[in-house]
Design an enzyme around this catalytic site. Structure first.
Site, short mmCIF file in Angstrom:
data_model
loop_
_atom_site.label_atom_id
_atom_site.label_comp_id
_atom_site.label_asym_id
_atom_site.label_seq_id
_atom_site.Cartn_x
_atom_site.Cartn_y
_atom_site.Cartn_z
N VAL A 1 -3.47 12.31 -1.75
CA VAL A 1 -3.09 11.89 -0.70
C VAL A 1 -1.84 13.16 0.10
CG1 VAL A 1 -3.18 9.52 -1.13
CG2 VAL A 1 -1.14 10.74 -1.87
N SER B 1 9.14 -0.82 -2.67
CA SER B 1 9.62 -1.69 -4.01
C SER B 1 11.12 -2.18 -3.93
CB SER B 1 9.74 -0.42 -5.18
OG SER B 1 10.61 -0.82 -6.16
N TYR C 1 12.71 7.95 -6.58
CA TYR C 1 12.03 6.79 -6.29
C TYR C 1 12.87 5.81 -5.14
CZ TYR C 1 8.84 3.01 -7.17
OH TYR C 1 7.79 2.03 -7.14
#
Length: 246
Positions: free
Chosen positions: A61, A139, A152
């Site tokens: 990706v 998330s 993250y």
């Protein structure tokens, strides 16, 4: 009645973890799925039980040309693309003071640049569908800071805002864009967390339902957003976390 009968989906990172659960849910609802990942190791075994309705295509990706080729494979094999699930992602944990720039860049390149490529390259195919769907993956940490997760948390927060912006831009083209935001799920790292009673006992009280979610529950949510049932949902971040406080 199956909700995704004859729809064609592309799921990046779809041969393991939550990506596999989404793939399984789509196939169970009548879709044909092209599963993508950087490496082919283990993919055939993971998808074998799904038969010919799920096929694997290697793709990175981070590379726009690779994603473009992936979508071409899906269109050539199944006649078009109706659903893009941009699930591929990674975590590079560590406190900022000690985090290598290479790790920070790797997280941004995969989680954000990869997301950009998946969405941009999917648009021409989804326009032809007339009923296109894009589902991104965030998330609970996209809206809840935690130590040691700067890369993250940052990329998932950006994923949620990117989803909202693109939803506005693509709605006139007949494409909805929504985001799934799982909390503690009994897959992958979540399974390891659940197995460590000393650690899970600290987190369990934060979940109103008092348990981890299942991958199947995330798959069901993805089906909802991809199907006609969720056709009027657009630009939404759907939290699947059992009522998570932080």
């Amino acid at each position: 009645m199956v909700r995704l009968k004859d729809k064609v989906a592309v799921v990046t990172g779809g041969a393991r973890g939550l990506g596999l659960k989404i793939t399984e849910a789509f196939v169970a609802e009548g879709a044909r799925v092209v599963v993508a990942a950087r490496g082919a190791a283990g993919a055939a075994e993971a998808l074998a039980h799904l038969g010919e309705r799920a096929v694997f295509a290697q793709a990175d990706v981070r590379d726009a040309a690779s994603v473009r080729s992936l979508l071409g494979v899906a269109a050539d094999r199944f006649g078009g693309v109706d659903i893009m699930v941009a699930n591929a992602g990674l975590s590079r944990p560590g406190p900022v003071a000690g985090l290598a720039f290479e790790d920070w860049s790797d997280a941004l390149d995969t989680n954000l640049n990869g997301l950009f490529h998946c969405v941009k390259e999917a648009v021409p195919h989804l326009e032809k569908s007339g009923d296109g769907r894009i589902i991104t993956l965030s998330s609970a940490l996209g809206s809840r800071p935690t130590r040691g997760a700067a890369s993250y948390c940052s990329t998932k927060a950006a994923t949620e805002m990117f989803t909202r912006v693109v939803a506005l831009e693509l709605a006139p083209r007949g494409i909805t864009v929504n985001c799934l935001s799982p909390g503690f799920i009994d897959e992958g790292m979540g399974k390891l967390l659940a197995a460590n009673e000393a650690v899970w006992s600290q987190y369990a009280p934060k979940v109103a339902l008092g348990r981890m979610g299942s991958g199947e529950e995330v798959g069901d949510a993805a089906v909802y957003l991809a199907s006609a049932t969720g056709s009027y949902v657009n630009g939404h971040v759907l939290e699947i976390n059992g009522g998570l406080s932080w």
